[in-house]
Design a protein around this motif. Sequence first.
Motif, PDB file in Angstrom:
ATOM      1  N   PHE A   1       0.823  -1.209   0.000  1.00 49.15           N
ATOM      2  CA  PHE A   1       0.000   0.000   0.000  1.00 49.15           C
ATOM      3  C   PHE A   1       0.864   1.268   0.000  1.00 49.15           C
ATOM      4  O   PHE A   1       1.809   1.377   0.782  1.00 49.15           O
ATOM      5  CB  PHE A   1      -0.946  -0.006   1.199  1.00 49.15           C
ATOM      6  N   ALA A   2       0.499   2.191  -0.878  1.00 52.59           N
ATOM      7  CA  ALA A   2       1.262   3.420  -1.067  1.00 52.59           C
ATOM      8  C   ALA A   2       0.525   4.625  -0.491  1.00 52.59           C
ATOM      9  O   ALA A   2      -0.694   4.602  -0.323  1.00 52.59           O
ATOM     10  CB  ALA A   2       1.520   3.639  -2.557  1.00 52.59           C
ATOM     11  N   SER A   3       1.291   5.677  -0.230  1.00 53.57           N
ATOM     12  CA  SER A   3       0.715   6.881   0.377  1.00 53.57           C
ATOM     13  C   SER A   3       0.053   7.802  -0.633  1.00 53.57           C
ATOM     14  O   SER A   3      -0.712   8.692  -0.264  1.00 53.57           O
ATOM     15  CB  SER A   3       1.799   7.665   1.132  1.00 53.57           C
ATOM     16  N   ASN A   4       0.347   7.623  -1.921  1.00 55.31           N
ATOM     17  CA  ASN A   4      -0.346   8.377  -2.968  1.00 55.31           C
ATOM     18  C   ASN A   4      -0.168   7.669  -4.305  1.00 55.31           C
ATOM     19  O   ASN A   4       0.610   6.720  -4.423  1.00 55.31           O
ATOM     20  CB  ASN A   4       0.116   9.847  -3.036  1.00 55.31           C
ATOM     21  N   VAL A   5      -0.881   8.136  -5.311  1.00 51.35           N
ATOM     22  CA  VAL A   5      -0.913   7.437  -6.593  1.00 51.35           C
ATOM     23  C   VAL A   5       0.432   7.487  -7.315  1.00 51.35           C
ATOM     24  O   VAL A   5       0.785   6.567  -8.055  1.00 51.35           O
ATOM     25  CB  VAL A   5      -2.046   8.006  -7.483  1.00 51.35           C
ATOM     26  N   LYS A   6       1.217   8.537  -7.088  1.00 49.99           N
ATOM     27  CA  LYS A   6       2.528   8.629  -7.719  1.00 49.99           C
ATOM     28  C   LYS A   6       3.458   7.536  -7.197  1.00 49.99           C
ATOM     29  O   LYS A   6       4.300   7.008  -7.936  1.00 49.99           O
ATOM     30  CB  LYS A   6       3.148  10.007  -7.474  1.00 49.99           C
ATOM     31  N   GLU A   7       3.305   7.209  -5.934  1.00 46.97           N
ATOM     32  CA  GLU A   7       4.123   6.140  -5.350  1.00 46.97           C
ATOM     33  C   GLU A   7       3.754   4.789  -5.967  1.00 46.97           C
ATOM     34  O   GLU A   7       4.628   3.966  -6.261  1.00 46.97           O
ATOM     35  CB  GLU A   7       3.932   6.116  -3.840  1.00 46.97           C
ATOM     36  N   VAL A   8       2.468   4.560  -6.175  1.00 46.46           N
ATOM     37  CA  VAL A   8       2.033   3.333  -6.851  1.00 46.46           C
ATOM     38  C   VAL A   8       2.673   3.251  -8.232  1.00 46.46           C
ATOM     39  O   VAL A   8       3.230   2.210  -8.616  1.00 46.46           O
ATOM     40  CB  VAL A   8       0.496   3.269  -6.969  1.00 46.46           C
ATOM     41  N   SER A   9       2.605   4.347  -8.989  1.00 49.99           N
ATOM     42  CA  SER A   9       3.180   4.380 -10.344  1.00 49.99           C
ATOM     43  C   SER A   9       4.672   4.084 -10.323  1.00 49.99           C
ATOM     44  O   SER A   9       5.190   3.344 -11.173  1.00 49.99           O
ATOM     45  CB  SER A   9       2.928   5.751 -10.988  1.00 49.99           C
ATOM     46  N   SER A  10       5.376   4.660  -9.350  1.00 52.42           N
ATOM     47  CA  SER A  10       6.823   4.452  -9.250  1.00 52.42           C
ATOM     48  C   SER A  10       7.155   2.999  -8.975  1.00 52.42           C
ATOM     49  O   SER A  10       8.078   2.433  -9.571  1.00 52.42           O
ATOM     50  CB  SER A  10       7.413   5.334  -8.142  1.00 52.42           C
ATOM     51  N   TRP A  11       6.414   2.372  -8.083  1.00 51.27           N
ATOM     52  CA  TRP A  11       6.678   0.969  -7.752  1.00 51.27           C
ATOM     53  C   TRP A  11       6.466   0.069  -8.963  1.00 51.27           C
ATOM     54  O   TRP A  11       7.203  -0.896  -9.163  1.00 51.27           O
ATOM     55  CB  TRP A  11       5.780   0.525  -6.597  1.00 51.27           C
ATOM     56  N   ILE A  12       5.453   0.397  -9.771  1.00 46.03           N
ATOM     57  CA  ILE A  12       5.223  -0.389 -10.994  1.00 46.03           C
ATOM     58  C   ILE A  12       6.400  -0.207 -11.945  1.00 46.03           C
ATOM     59  O   ILE A  12       6.952  -1.175 -12.474  1.00 46.03           O
ATOM     60  CB  ILE A  12       3.906   0.031 -11.681  1.00 46.03           C
ATOM     61  N   ASN A  13       6.791   1.030 -12.158  1.00 46.26           N
ATOM     62  CA  ASN A  13       7.875   1.333 -13.096  1.00 46.26           C
ATOM     63  C   ASN A  13       9.198   0.726 -12.658  1.00 46.26           C
ATOM     64  O   ASN A  13      10.001   0.280 -13.489  1.00 46.26           O
ATOM     65  CB  ASN A  13       8.030   2.848 -13.253  1.00 46.26           C
ATOM     66  N   GLU A  14       9.440   0.709 -11.358  1.00 52.21           N
ATOM     67  CA  GLU A  14      10.696   0.183 -10.826  1.00 52.21           C
ATOM     68  C   GLU A  14      10.720  -1.341 -10.799  1.00 52.21           C
ATOM     69  O   GLU A  14      11.762  -1.942 -10.540  1.00 52.21           O
ATOM     70  CB  GLU A  14      10.915   0.724  -9.409  1.00 52.21           C
ATOM     71  N   GLY A  15       9.570  -1.963 -11.039  1.00 53.40           N
ATOM     72  CA  GLY A  15       9.500  -3.417 -10.989  1.00 53.40           C
ATOM     73  C   GLY A  15       9.390  -3.976  -9.582  1.00 53.40           C
ATOM     74  O   GLY A  15       9.560  -5.183  -9.366  1.00 53.40           O
ATOM     75  N   ALA A  16       9.079  -3.103  -8.621  1.00 58.96           N
ATOM     76  CA  ALA A  16       8.914  -3.563  -7.239  1.00 58.96           C
ATOM     77  C   ALA A  16       7.651  -4.403  -7.090  1.00 58.96           C
ATOM     78  O   ALA A  16       7.551  -5.224  -6.175  1.00 58.96           O
ATOM     79  CB  ALA A  16       8.867  -2.358  -6.298  1.00 58.96           C
ATOM     80  N   VAL A  17       6.687  -4.168  -7.971  1.00 56.59           N
ATOM     81  CA  VAL A  17       5.453  -4.963  -8.015  1.00 56.59           C
ATOM     82  C   VAL A  17       5.159  -5.306  -9.471  1.00 56.59           C
ATOM     83  O   VAL A  17       5.686  -4.673 -10.387  1.00 56.59           O
ATOM     84  CB  VAL A  17       4.257  -4.187  -7.405  1.00 56.59           C
TER      85      VAL A  17
END
Length: 259
Positions: A172-188
């Motif tokens: 779970f992320a604190s905002n939508v930009k954090e979700v996007s970053s995790w996807i881009n980084e391959g963390a999820v």
Amino acid sequence: MRKPLLVIILGLMALSISSCGVDNNAPSNTDQSTYEKEVIIFAAASMTEALNEIADQYKNAKLTFNFDSSGTLKTQIEEGAPSDIFISAAKKQMDELGDKIDVSNHVDLLENEVVLATRKDSTLDINSFDDLNTEKVSTIALGNADVPVGQYSEELLTKMGVWDEIKAKATFASNVKEVSSWINEGAVECGIIYATDANTAGLKVVDRADPSMFENRILYPMGIVKDSENKDEVKAFYDYLKTDEASKVFEKYGFKVVK
């Protein structure tokens, strides 16, 4: 012999005085003070790129932005943080501010979509929201319960009957930009975000949520904070965000302008 010297000295004095005169082509003091006025905008993180571009083309005031989750911004306004305009990614946070928002300057500005996204180069066989509750997905990023995109995600997955299963493998992320970053980084492997964030982050949209799955439309309400200062400048920028010029920028990033 001294007379020519006196004439030269007086001439130099006159030249000095004329160089300090008023330039009729320069901005007036009123104009200068107008450009120095500050308008503080608290806006949902998903609006970052669009509003920064709009700021580049708006020259009538100093614009200061605070981008974060709508829940965080709402709390900051409640606690008295200096703010002039609030743009939320959901009606819930705006409505909870109650009489802190000027009801005469309150409008639904934009609409967005909730999507399932992966990295652009992902080779995973993830094609729809239905895949989330299968072995195809082991990790997913969602917004937390204080974030509108997280609330929409929970509403969608609950209606699909898979919320308990999906939250067990979610980060779970604190905002939508954090979700996007995790996807881009391959963390999820994937995440649920807005269509606009998938666009700006260069992600692949693999499915779009049916609007009928939500009780309310994915609207972005905008309102002027009652205690805001620089009323004229605030109202001018509030009105500008509803113009065709601003609408073109919002649409460029994938927002739908509410007519």
